[in-house]
Scaffold this motif. Structure first.
Motif, PDB file in Angstrom:
ATOM      1  N   LEU A   2      10.936   0.045   6.058  1.00  0.00           N
ATOM      2  CA  LEU A   2      12.117   0.087   6.904  1.00  0.00           C
ATOM      3  C   LEU A   2      13.000   1.555   6.789  1.00  0.00           C
ATOM      4  O   LEU A   2      13.203   2.120   7.906  1.00  0.00           O
ATOM      5  N   PRO A   3      13.450   1.735   5.795  1.00  0.00           N
ATOM      6  CA  PRO A   3      14.281   2.831   5.501  1.00  0.00           C
ATOM      7  C   PRO A   3      13.503   4.209   5.733  1.00  0.00           C
ATOM      8  O   PRO A   3      13.804   5.433   5.705  1.00  0.00           O
ATOM      9  N   LEU A   4      12.042   3.966   5.595  1.00  0.00           N
ATOM     10  CA  LEU A   4      11.115   5.144   5.410  1.00  0.00           C
ATOM     11  C   LEU A   4      10.402   5.583   6.663  1.00  0.00           C
ATOM     12  O   LEU A   4      10.232   6.984   7.195  1.00  0.00           O
ATOM     13  N   SER A   5       9.909   4.754   7.401  1.00  0.00           N
ATOM     14  CA  SER A   5       8.841   4.968   8.288  1.00  0.00           C
ATOM     15  C   SER A   5       8.998   3.817   9.464  1.00  0.00           C
ATOM     16  O   SER A   5       8.534   2.852   9.421  1.00  0.00           O
ATOM     17  N   THR A   6       9.333   4.595  10.775  1.00  0.00           N
ATOM     18  CA  THR A   6       9.437   3.523  12.152  1.00  0.00           C
ATOM     19  C   THR A   6       7.770   3.132  12.273  1.00  0.00           C
ATOM     20  O   THR A   6       7.766   1.962  12.666  1.00  0.00           O
ATOM     21  N   SER A   7       6.952   4.082  12.342  1.00  0.00           N
ATOM     22  CA  SER A   7       5.634   3.889  12.546  1.00  0.00           C
ATOM     23  C   SER A   7       4.917   2.766  11.754  1.00  0.00           C
ATOM     24  O   SER A   7       4.486   1.693  12.040  1.00  0.00           O
ATOM     25  N   ALA A   8       5.246   3.007  10.380  1.00  0.00           N
ATOM     26  CA  ALA A   8       4.654   2.057   9.266  1.00  0.00           C
ATOM     27  C   ALA A   8       5.118   0.789   9.514  1.00  0.00           C
ATOM     28  O   ALA A   8       4.449  -0.210   9.322  1.00  0.00           O
ATOM     29  N   THR A   9       6.527   0.677   9.675  1.00  0.00           N
ATOM     30  CA  THR A   9       7.095  -0.827   9.975  1.00  0.00           C
ATOM     31  C   THR A   9       6.593  -1.272  11.339  1.00  0.00           C
ATOM     32  O   THR A   9       6.271  -2.625  11.082  1.00  0.00           O
ATOM     33  N   GLY A  10       6.206  -0.711  12.384  1.00  0.00           N
ATOM     34  CA  GLY A  10       5.755  -1.279  13.267  1.00  0.00           C
ATOM     35  C   GLY A  10       4.225  -2.016  13.067  1.00  0.00           C
ATOM     36  O   GLY A  10       4.101  -3.074  13.472  1.00  0.00           O
ATOM     37  N   ILE A  11       3.537  -1.198  12.317  1.00  0.00           N
ATOM     38  CA  ILE A  11       1.840  -1.516  12.092  1.00  0.00           C
ATOM     39  C   ILE A  11       2.091  -2.737  11.171  1.00  0.00           C
ATOM     40  O   ILE A  11       1.509  -3.726  11.533  1.00  0.00           O
ATOM     41  N   LEU A  12       2.967  -2.542  10.034  1.00  0.00           N
ATOM     42  CA  LEU A  12       3.105  -3.769   9.204  1.00  0.00           C
ATOM     43  C   LEU A  12       3.680  -4.827   9.764  1.00  0.00           C
ATOM     44  O   LEU A  12       3.187  -6.248   9.365  1.00  0.00           O
ATOM     45  N   LEU A  13       4.569  -4.862  10.701  1.00  0.00           N
ATOM     46  CA  LEU A  13       5.259  -6.106  11.306  1.00  0.00           C
ATOM     47  C   LEU A  13       4.103  -6.801  11.968  1.00  0.00           C
ATOM     48  O   LEU A  13       3.974  -8.025  12.155  1.00  0.00           O
ATOM     49  N   VAL A  14       3.377  -6.099  12.823  1.00  0.00           N
ATOM     50  CA  VAL A  14       2.265  -6.885  13.634  1.00  0.00           C
ATOM     51  C   VAL A  14       1.155  -7.332  12.789  1.00  0.00           C
ATOM     52  O   VAL A  14       0.929  -8.649  13.154  1.00  0.00           O
ATOM     53  N   ILE A  15       0.927  -6.802  11.579  1.00  0.00           N
ATOM     54  CA  ILE A  15       0.081  -7.579  10.805  1.00  0.00           C
ATOM     55  C   ILE A  15       0.414  -8.720  10.291  1.00  0.00           C
ATOM     56  O   ILE A  15       0.015  -9.819  10.131  1.00  0.00           O
TER      57      ILE A  15
END
Length: 226
Positions: free
Chosen positions: A27-40
């Motif tokens: 969450l504090p580091l990367s919006t893209s990574a958050t979105g991908i992990l959230l879907v998974i």
């Protein structure tokens, strides 16, 4: 009854817990990574949910309020004088609130909730360390951002993240005090003292127009009381 049962349920439950930890860390580091992990995370979590647990959470204020806010957001967007695409974009921030009831169901049966907060706290500490280095030694800045001493995202978001950490630690410190766990309380107080100066600096100087400034009096009062 959940779609997954037996060993599959247990494995998916464990995987969903650690994916939630990964989401919190990103969450504090990367919006893209958050979105991908959230879907998974959602794909793994949904088969472990059952209607009874979800209904129980929705009957409680903490689970029902996010749904009410989303419903009000939908009503507000229904008569907005903009295109449907713009209405949907405006609704995106409300839809994130629907994760709260799911998280309540998930961690009502899990003991890894502190791991999630710990991952978020650790990621914020990394942002704090890099931000402090950029502020003290501007020549060390190795990435371009719109705001000074803000390595990722923006000053308002960074300030909000630090404030969230302090209020989370305040809750844990008060809870440890009520349970008479003095060593844990001392640890949380030390972590609060570490986050407090850069957080106040970030709110006052880096994010002068941030909504986090409205939380500053409460933040100072609670930290002083502790």
């Amino acid at each position: 009854m959940p779609l997954a049962t037996g060993k599959h349920f247990e494995r998916l439950t464990i995987a969903a817990d650690w994916l939630a930890v990964g989401v919190a860390a990103s969450l504090p580091l990367s919006t893209s990574a958050t979105g991908i992990l959230l879907v998974i995370w959602l794909l793994v979590l949904v088969p472990t949910l059952d209607g009874k647990s979800l209904r129980r959470e929705l009957k409680m204020p903490a689970g029902a309020l996010p749904v009410v806010l989303v419903a009000l957001g939908v009503l507000g967007m229904a008569w907005a004088d903009v295109t449907w695409f713009e209405r949907w974009k405006g609704l995106e921030s409300f839809l994130k609130l629907l994760m709260i009831p799911l998280l309540l169901v998930q961690f009502r049966r899990s003991d890894r909730a502190l791991c999630v907060f710990g991952a978020y706290l650790g990621a914020c500490f990394v942002v704090l360390a890099v931000s402090s280095a950029f502020y003290i030694w501007p020549d060390t800045t190795f990435m371009w951002t719109n705001d000074v001493a803000v390595p990722v995202k923006n000053a308002a978001t960074q300030s909000g993240e630090f404030v969230t950490c302090i209020f989370g630690l305040l809750y844990l410190a008060i809870d440890a005090c009520e349970r008479r766990r003095w060593r844990e309380m001392s640890t949380f107080r030390w972590e609060i003292s570490m986050f407090k100066p850069p957080t106040i600096t970030s709110i006052c100087f880096l994010a002068s127009h941030s909504p986090s400034r409205s939380r500053l009096p409460a933040l100072l009062t609670n930290c002083k009381a502790l």
